[in-house]
Enzyme design. Structure first.
Site, PDB file in Angstrom:
ATOM      1  N   ASP A   1       3.323  35.128 -34.427  1.00  0.00           N
ATOM      2  CA  ASP A   1       4.772  35.306 -34.259  1.00  0.00           C
ATOM      3  C   ASP A   1       5.382  34.512 -33.102  1.00  0.00           C
ATOM      4  O   ASP A   1       4.821  34.502 -31.996  1.00  0.00           O
ATOM      5  CB  ASP A   1       5.104  36.767 -33.948  1.00  0.00           C
ATOM      6  CG  ASP A   1       4.388  37.751 -34.824  1.00  0.00           C
ATOM      7  OD1 ASP A   1       3.738  37.335 -35.782  1.00  0.00           O
ATOM      8  OD2 ASP A   1       4.483  38.953 -34.530  1.00  0.00           O
TER       9      ASP A   1
ATOM     10  N   TYR B   1       1.034  42.187 -27.482  1.00  0.00           N
ATOM     11  CA  TYR B   1       1.620  41.940 -28.799  1.00  0.00           C
ATOM     12  C   TYR B   1       3.082  41.502 -28.682  1.00  0.00           C
ATOM     13  O   TYR B   1       3.624  41.376 -27.601  1.00  0.00           O
ATOM     14  CB  TYR B   1       1.478  43.205 -29.657  1.00  0.00           C
ATOM     15  CG  TYR B   1       0.182  43.275 -30.433  1.00  0.00           C
ATOM     16  CD1 TYR B   1      -0.901  42.448 -30.130  1.00  0.00           C
ATOM     17  CD2 TYR B   1       0.036  44.171 -31.489  1.00  0.00           C
ATOM     18  CE1 TYR B   1      -2.074  42.510 -30.859  1.00  0.00           C
ATOM     19  CE2 TYR B   1      -1.142  44.247 -32.227  1.00  0.00           C
ATOM     20  CZ  TYR B   1      -2.192  43.413 -31.910  1.00  0.00           C
ATOM     21  OH  TYR B   1      -3.342  43.474 -32.636  1.00  0.00           O
ATOM     22  N   SER B   2       3.721  41.347 -29.831  1.00  0.00           N
ATOM     23  CA  SER B   2       5.029  40.693 -29.892  1.00  0.00           C
ATOM     24  C   SER B   2       6.114  41.435 -29.135  1.00  0.00           C
ATOM     25  O   SER B   2       6.037  42.642 -28.924  1.00  0.00           O
ATOM     26  CB  SER B   2       5.456  40.517 -31.348  1.00  0.00           C
ATOM     27  OG  SER B   2       4.691  39.501 -31.923  1.00  0.00           O
TER      28      SER B   2
ATOM     29  N   ARG C   1       6.012  48.989 -32.535  1.00  0.00           N
ATOM     30  CA  ARG C   1       5.808  47.754 -31.766  1.00  0.00           C
ATOM     31  C   ARG C   1       6.957  46.753 -31.921  1.00  0.00           C
ATOM     32  O   ARG C   1       7.853  46.942 -32.705  1.00  0.00           O
ATOM     33  CB  ARG C   1       4.486  47.097 -32.165  1.00  0.00           C
ATOM     34  CG  ARG C   1       4.325  46.765 -33.625  1.00  0.00           C
ATOM     35  CD  ARG C   1       2.952  46.139 -33.897  1.00  0.00           C
ATOM     36  NE  ARG C   1       2.692  45.983 -35.311  1.00  0.00           N
ATOM     37  CZ  ARG C   1       2.068  46.885 -36.079  1.00  0.00           C
ATOM     38  NH1 ARG C   1       1.636  48.021 -35.564  1.00  0.00           N
ATOM     39  NH2 ARG C   1       1.894  46.651 -37.370  1.00  0.00           N
ATOM     40  N   ASP C   2       6.832  45.665 -31.168  1.00  0.00           N
ATOM     41  CA  ASP C   2       7.674  44.474 -31.266  1.00  0.00           C
ATOM     42  C   ASP C   2       9.105  44.718 -30.778  1.00  0.00           C
ATOM     43  O   ASP C   2      10.082  44.487 -31.512  1.00  0.00           O
ATOM     44  CB  ASP C   2       7.688  43.930 -32.724  1.00  0.00           C
ATOM     45  CG  ASP C   2       6.289  43.783 -33.293  1.00  0.00           C
ATOM     46  OD1 ASP C   2       5.349  43.620 -32.502  1.00  0.00           O
ATOM     47  OD2 ASP C   2       6.141  43.841 -34.539  1.00  0.00           O
TER      48      ASP C   2
ATOM     49  N   GLU D   1       7.824  45.512 -39.178  1.00  0.00           N
ATOM     50  CA  GLU D   1       7.438  44.783 -37.960  1.00  0.00           C
ATOM     51  C   GLU D   1       8.573  43.868 -37.518  1.00  0.00           C
ATOM     52  O   GLU D   1       9.429  43.483 -38.308  1.00  0.00           O
ATOM     53  CB  GLU D   1       6.207  43.911 -38.230  1.00  0.00           C
ATOM     54  CG  GLU D   1       4.956  44.693 -38.571  1.00  0.00           C
ATOM     55  CD  GLU D   1       3.709  43.808 -38.635  1.00  0.00           C
ATOM     56  OE1 GLU D   1       2.675  44.211 -38.101  1.00  0.00           O
ATOM     57  OE2 GLU D   1       3.789  42.708 -39.225  1.00  0.00           O
TER      58      GLU D   1
END
Ligand code: FRU
Length: 477
Positions: free
Chosen positions: A26, A85-86, A145-146, A199
């Site tokens: 990503d 993570y993102s 997340r993200d 996501e």
């Protein structure tokens, strides 16, 4: 970099951001800060498998000349033990903030997700401040997340990819007066038709329209739409951020091609909304370049606009700096096959207009040679455009089809890099993105039609080369 096979070396991209080695996924933290565009990315530098992710980092003054910078975030602490993570970036006074997900695998197959903050004064070195949101709200799983953050007046907002305990995907909205603690406002997608997990959300306003981008994992195909195993797209409408209510139109794809996921956007100083996507999909790790120690890349940047009740996506004008001398051709009638002088290459931009007229089908083959070709084909009966990579070469195959287009004329702007194709249709009404891995020497370009069509205004440019330095890719016009 380890010694690479000649074939894989020929697939190294020349004007796309790609990892120096390892796996890229990503785009993260897109932002204009201190006179430069910053593009971070998910990076597993040690392998072409998904694994312990860091944030790789590129910066550019102009979207053309890119510099590789040291990784901005690497996993060091318990709260990010299995990957940084993102997430996203935000300019906060003189500082640049990163909000990202600390991924933690707990030995029993479970996971924990922490939303974490890092701060920088120079946009290069980041000091971690640890988790600012340590758990999802009740009723939601650790698939949380993200974070994408933005600011409106004195308020900070954040959208989060989330999953209910019933395993349905959604996007949650948070609000705060400081980026170091967050309060849930609510669920932006309460109608449960977005697969099992959403996501990489992004929220922004575009010419008066509120847009929410996300990737609904598990969303099923509908006709020609959502054919990719992992779809990504947007809803557009009116959101009330005070109550997290969002009245919006149906979800649609941003891209009709094969390899497009986790798109993110930023606002630039000129007020443009600029998007980058990952030119890849989750769980497609067997790309033809993994044996040579690298995999995937990002898309070209795209400028988003909302006009005439719909979304338009166009390459930014800056990319013209990558063009070599123009090869131009005037009007030609097209019936059968046509090759034009000077149109040959593995790395180019091609612009043309085709009037399908009486033809039942017409289009262009690029990266053609031997038995190989990648086909862009208009089907007059259905007024749809197809991207056909069944004969492209090595790697994944298949056909993707656009929604119906106008029948009168087809405007195509095609960017071909050493192992990719991006097609902007009718001034950005549709876009197709795909990786292709053609054999060496497949450099021909052929126009074709079945029946009489007309080819107008062909313009072709070879594209400038990137230089690869020890640090990674440097693209210079
Ligand atoms: C999307 C994604 C994100 C996650 C990241 C990990 O491709 O799965 O949800 O943060 O990749 O690399």
């Amino acid at each position: 970099m380890e010694k690479m096979s000649a074939q894989a070396a020929s697939w190294r991209q020349r004007f796309h951001l790609m990892p120096p080695r390892g796996l890229m996924n990503d785009p993260n933290g897109l932002v204009w800060f201190d006179g430069a565009y910053h593009v971070f990315y998910q990076w597993h530098g040690d392998s072409c498998r998904h694994g312990l992710k860091s944030w790789g980092h590129y910066a550019s003054p102009d979207l053309v000349n890119w510099r590789s910078l040291p990784p901005a975030l690497t996993p060091e602490h318990d709260y990010e033990s299995h990957g940084c993570y993102s997430g996203s970036a935000l300019v906060d006074g003189d500082d640049l903030l990163l909000l990202y997900t600390g991924n933690v695998r707990l030995g029993n197959g479970e996971r924990a997700s922490y939303q974490c903050l890092a701060r920088s004064t120079d946009g290069v070195r980041f000091a971690k401040r640890g988790p600012v949101l340590s758990a999802p709200p009740s009723g939601f799983t650790q698939h949380f997340r993200d974070p994408k953050v933005w600011r409106e007046g004195d308020d900070y907002f954040m959208v989060m990819g989330a999953q209910t305990v019933q395993e349905q995907g959604t996007v949650l909205l948070y609000r705060s007066d400081t980026p170091s603690s967050w309060h849930l406002v609510g669920d932006l997608l309460p109608v449960r038709d977005n697969g099992y997990m959403c996501e990489c959300p992004d929220f922004f306003r575009l010419n008066g329209m509120d847009m929410l981008l996300f990737c609904p994992q598990g969303r099923q195909p509908e006709g020609n739409r959502f054919q990719n195993r992992y779809p990504s797209g947007y809803v557009a409408g009116r959101a009330d951020l005070a109550t997290a209510t969002f009245e919006h139109d149906a979800f649609d794809e941003l891209d009709r091609g094969f390899d497009f996921y986790a798109p993110q956007t930023m606002l630039d100083p000129g007020g443009r909304r600029i998007l980058f996507g990952w030119m890849g999909l989750p769980e497609e790790e067997e790309t033809p370049t993994v044996d040579d120690g690298w995999s995937h890349c990002l898309t070209l940047p795209r400028v988003l606009e909302w006009r005439e009740g719909r979304l338009w996506q166009q390459p930014p004008v800056e990319l013209q700096a990558l063009r070599g001398p123009v090869v131009a051709h005037g009007r030609h009638s097209l019936d059968g096959e046509l090759s034009l002088p000077g149109l040959v290459g593995e790395c180019f931009e091609l612009e043309c207009e085709i009037e399908p007229g009486e033809a039942s089908r017409c289009g262009i083959d690029v990266r053609a040679g031997g038995d190989a070709f990648t086909r862009i084909e208009f089907d007059s009966a259905n007024a749809t455009l197809r991207l056909d990579r069944r004969a492209s070469g090595t790697g994944a195959s298949g056909v993707r089809t656009s929604p119906p287009l106008g029948r009168e004329r087809l405007r195509l702007r095609v960017f071909v890099d050493c192992s990719s194709i991006e097609i902007f249709v009718n001034d950005g009404e549709q876009v197709f993105t795909a990786r292709i891995y053609p054999p060496a020497g497949a450099e021909a370009i052929r126009f074709f039609s079945a029946g009489a069509a007309v080819l107008n205004e062909v313009r072709f440019w070879s594209m400038a080369c990137a230089r690869e330095s020890a640090a990674g890719l440097e693209i210079a016009a």
